[in-house]
Design a protein around this motif. Sequence first.
Motif, PDB file in Angstrom:
ATOM      1  N   ASN A   1       0.822  -1.203   0.072  1.00 43.42           N
ATOM      2  CA  ASN A   1      -0.136   0.268   0.080  1.00 43.42           C
ATOM      3  C   ASN A   1       0.676   1.367  -0.045  1.00 43.42           C
ATOM      4  OD1 ASN A   1      -2.434  -1.480   0.025  1.00 43.42           O
ATOM      5  ND2 ASN A   1      -2.551  -1.494   2.206  1.00 43.42           N
TER       6      ASN A   1
ATOM      7  N   THR B   1       2.180   5.031   0.748  1.00 45.86           N
ATOM      8  CA  THR B   1       2.534   5.771   2.074  1.00 45.86           C
ATOM      9  C   THR B   1       2.121   7.285   1.629  1.00 45.86           C
ATOM     10  OG1 THR B   1       4.734   5.843   1.847  1.00 45.86           O
ATOM     11  CG2 THR B   1       3.673   3.896   3.180  1.00 45.86           C
TER      12      THR B   1
ATOM     13  N   PHE C   1      -3.606  10.637   1.495  1.00 47.26           N
ATOM     14  CA  PHE C   1      -3.452   9.445   2.431  1.00 47.26           C
ATOM     15  C   PHE C   1      -4.615   9.214   3.366  1.00 47.26           C
ATOM     16  CE2 PHE C   1      -1.695   7.687   6.245  1.00 47.26           C
ATOM     17  CZ  PHE C   1      -1.169   6.488   5.826  1.00 47.26           C
TER      18      PHE C   1
ATOM     19  N   ASN D   1      -7.654   8.172   1.832  1.00 48.15           N
ATOM     20  CA  ASN D   1      -7.792   6.692   1.873  1.00 48.15           C
ATOM     21  C   ASN D   1      -7.983   5.814   2.930  1.00 48.15           C
ATOM     22  OD1 ASN D   1      -7.468   6.525  -1.052  1.00 48.15           O
ATOM     23  ND2 ASN D   1      -5.211   6.315  -0.945  1.00 48.15           N
ATOM     24  N   GLU D   2      -7.558   6.412   4.098  1.00 44.14           N
ATOM     25  CA  GLU D   2      -7.502   5.845   5.342  1.00 44.14           C
ATOM     26  C   GLU D   2      -8.910   5.908   5.897  1.00 44.14           C
ATOM     27  OE1 GLU D   2      -5.421   3.896   7.143  1.00 44.14           O
ATOM     28  OE2 GLU D   2      -4.249   3.913   5.264  1.00 44.14           O
TER      29      GLU D   2
ATOM     30  N   GLU E   1     -12.665   4.780   1.284  1.00 41.54           N
ATOM     31  CA  GLU E   1     -12.125   3.634   0.372  1.00 41.54           C
ATOM     32  C   GLU E   1     -10.750   3.875   0.116  1.00 41.54           C
ATOM     33  OE1 GLU E   1     -12.096  -0.647  -1.034  1.00 41.54           O
ATOM     34  OE2 GLU E   1     -13.963   0.554   0.177  1.00 41.54           O
ATOM     35  N   ASN E   2      -9.911   2.919   0.091  1.00 43.72           N
ATOM     36  CA  ASN E   2      -8.366   2.887  -0.338  1.00 43.72           C
ATOM     37  C   ASN E   2      -8.362   2.602  -1.707  1.00 43.72           C
ATOM     38  OD1 ASN E   2      -5.756   3.211  -0.723  1.00 43.72           O
ATOM     39  ND2 ASN E   2      -5.056   1.474   0.754  1.00 43.72           N
TER      40      ASN E   2
ATOM     41  N   GLY F   1      -5.679   4.115  -3.579  1.00 42.70           N
ATOM     42  CA  GLY F   1      -4.429   4.169  -3.954  1.00 42.70           C
ATOM     43  C   GLY F   1      -4.041   5.292  -4.482  1.00 42.70           C
TER      44      GLY F   1
ATOM     45  N   ARG G   1      -6.361   8.470  -5.796  1.00 36.65           N
ATOM     46  CA  ARG G   1      -7.048   9.558  -4.794  1.00 36.65           C
ATOM     47  C   ARG G   1      -6.358  10.741  -5.247  1.00 36.65           C
ATOM     48  NH1 ARG G   1     -11.485   9.538  -2.057  1.00 36.65           N
ATOM     49  NH2 ARG G   1     -10.923   7.262  -1.202  1.00 36.65           N
TER      50      ARG G   1
ATOM     51  N   TYR H   1      -5.170   9.358  12.697  1.00 36.14           N
ATOM     52  CA  TYR H   1      -4.420   8.721  11.762  1.00 36.14           C
ATOM     53  C   TYR H   1      -2.808   9.335  12.048  1.00 36.14           C
ATOM     54  CZ  TYR H   1      -8.519   6.766  10.314  1.00 36.14           C
ATOM     55  OH  TYR H   1      -9.826   6.515   9.897  1.00 36.14           O
TER      56      TYR H   1
END
Length: 474
Positions: free
Chosen positions: A365, A367, A412, A415-416, A419-420, A422, A425, A472
């Motif tokens: 995934n 970062t 980031f 996505n968290e 929905e992720n 990638g 986004r 997060y």
Amino acid sequence: MDNKFTTMTPHEIVAELDKYIIGQDSAKKSVAVALRNRYRRGLVDETMRDEITPKNILMMGATGVGKTEIARRLAKLMEAPFVKVEATKFTEVGYVGRDVDSMVRDLVEASVRITKQTRLEEKYSVADEIAEEKILDAIAPARKKPGAGAQTLKGPFDFIMGNKEQTPPPQPEEPDTRTDSEVELTREQVRQQLKDGLLDDQYIEVDVNDAPKQNQLDVGEGGMGIAIGNIFDAINPGGRKKRKKLKVKDARRILREEEAQNLIDMDQVTQEALENAEQNGIIFIDEIDKIASGGGYRSGADVSREGVQRDILPIVEGSVVNTKYGPVKTDHVLFIGAGAFHTSKPTDLIPELQGRFPIHVELENLTEDDFIQILTVPENALLKQHKALLETEGVTVTFADEAVREIARIAFLSNEQTENIGARRLHTVMEMLLEDFAYDIPDAAEKEIVIDEAYVKTKFADTILADDMSRYIL
């Protein structure tokens, strides 16, 4: 067929992919080794060559981490035939969908297109000379000989119907009073003007091929077809010509293609293309996880998904597929499967299909730091794309370093929290960020825009809640 990409070392292949794709070193390494093994296989003894089969790769990772991008970049960089298909478009007999053999037919079509273009490029230098002569004849025709204009015309069906030759009534022509030296001098002057590009916008009349739209009727399992237009082409091998009025630059391009086409041997092109597809072809099967089903009792959709797997299996194992160019063996085609495997896992595929994808690569995934690099590092980085778009309107956009990091952080966190998806986004974030500027630019007086951290935070204040962000941040 040799090409520069398949003869590159694995390190060179990875270096090329690094220009466009951030991270995912294990996936790049596996692809590079698989491609290099293609080259190595071509150098081994012929008795062992057929025994060496490609080691197919299965990529696993969330959407937007680079699986499809790796395949897309391979397609751009490689001169070998490449095709990308979605496993969900194939269904077993009795359900609506495409025949699994169509992926091989698509590969052959790609191979024919690549091989034909390569052969055309080899003939362009000769074709340019022939095209120039035809354009020269249209602008400054050579001196006609007396009686050279009389021709006999035949209809396309005259030899079938038994009609006699039709001779048109002679038309009075003005005598050509020019001397040979005058004609040659004029043609040389025009030839030089053509080379200098001085006549590119001048209109001329030339005869070009009139290719009618062909109605192709597909019959049989192998995608064989009957092109009705080819029947008339056989009757009239020279093809039908149509006189068109074109600019010199357009006529040069059209005539160049026609003459290059006449110079190549399509039978040889087809033979090379079939061999290229068999020996160097790559088929990328995306969404392969969507046809996986768990163990135990199967019914309904699970039965359908397993049926698709069993249909794909013979192609991956190695079989002969009939195409309109001839039979193609898939024994040495490299297959790359890819899927997110959110709700399923590779072991949910039928064992036979698992065995045909011995190399498993798990993509990581992305970062926040990966997002920063995606925005700035690649040759086609997202920030560079948006800058280039706005510069077409005469507007210069500058992104502060802190703003870039904030954009990456928001992508980031989005996505968290949701929905992720990638790296996709980042497209959403960038479009929202620059939407107002893109809308107002044609009428705005400001020609220099600076995007700073404060503006980014203000723009997404309602999208990412402060209390959510704190959860997060470690």
